[in-house]
Motif scaffolding. Sequence first.
Motif: not given
Length: 278
Positions: A42-54, A247-256, A272-273
């Motif tokens: 299975y795959y869980q996305p990791k998203m860029d916190i600044a852009t909301g992109r995968l 985001r405020k603490l400058r973490c770059e990527v979110i998974q959850g 992905l699509r």
Amino acid sequence: AKSQGANRYLFFNDSMNKLAVKRLQVENLIRHGLKESYFSVYYQPKMDIATGRLTGMEALVRFITPKGGLISPASFIPVAEETGQIIEIGEVVLRQACKDVKRWIDQDLFQGRVAVNLSSRQFSLPFLCEQIDDILQETELPSYHLELEITEGTVMQSPPQAIDTMKKLRARGIHLAMDDFGTGYSSLAYLKQFPLNTLKIDKAFVDDMNTARGRNMVDTIVTIAHNLSLTVVAEGVEQAEQLEMLRKLRCEVIQGYYYSKPLSADDFADFLRQHKIQ
Ligand code: C2E
Ligand code: CA
Ligand code: CA
Ligand code: CA
């Protein structure tokens, strides 16, 4: 008192037996599962916190029963670690993950990295690098699309040897992440010597962010990571408030679960699509 002691001994013996039986059942189940290909990734996305992109995804093993039921890795990974079956499971997961990602790259759906968990046993294999080379060659996945997640426990077993192996992996263009940071016993002195790219903050710390102490802890971890030029991934993010704090603490990527639970390959392709940059 003596007979009581004897009873107690019997009782412990009995519960130990039950545990051993349970373990044996899991071991047999794993053996059967490997033979019949019941393991799935299975795959869980990791998203860029600044852009909301995968930016990537984590590959997570699942045991799919013939009736379609899903067995969580928490119930079989510890046994597989003990019996050594994790080595074969790990190889199956790595090969499948590389295969799936290669397909998504070819379909123009994905360009990032897939993160695969490496167990201690796998990491200590003398032929680990050769095995990875073989799988990358066989699946035709360029090495820079691969990231390996390793825990503190794994690298602290023998830090000098771990550094050696990590350097070999990095030399191939493979990225390395320290998984579940802060939950094992870590050494800051060693942390700076490990050739890492990413530091993953464990869910337990994210859960604690509703207290000032917990937020301070995450703040400290992010600061340490950034001082070492590491990218920070927070896992187990479920709420918008957690995301905003991170985001405020400058973490770059979110998974959850906030973005998505781990998905089957088919469902992940749909994800992905939907998230494709036009
Ligand atoms: P992990 O490496 O820390 O993986 C993250 C775990 O957190 C995953 O559990 C994931 O489903 C879960 N998670 C992610 N976001 C959230 C959230 O927002 N809320 C909650 N409640 N949970 C979230 P999973 O898939 O059950 O895996 C458990 C552990 O099993 C993993 O922890 C990892 O240590 C191990 N594991 C999984 N797949 C593999 C594998 O292929 N190889 C090895 N060696 N270990 C694996
Ligand atoms: Ca992981
Ligand atoms: Ca983790
Ligand atoms: Ca974790």
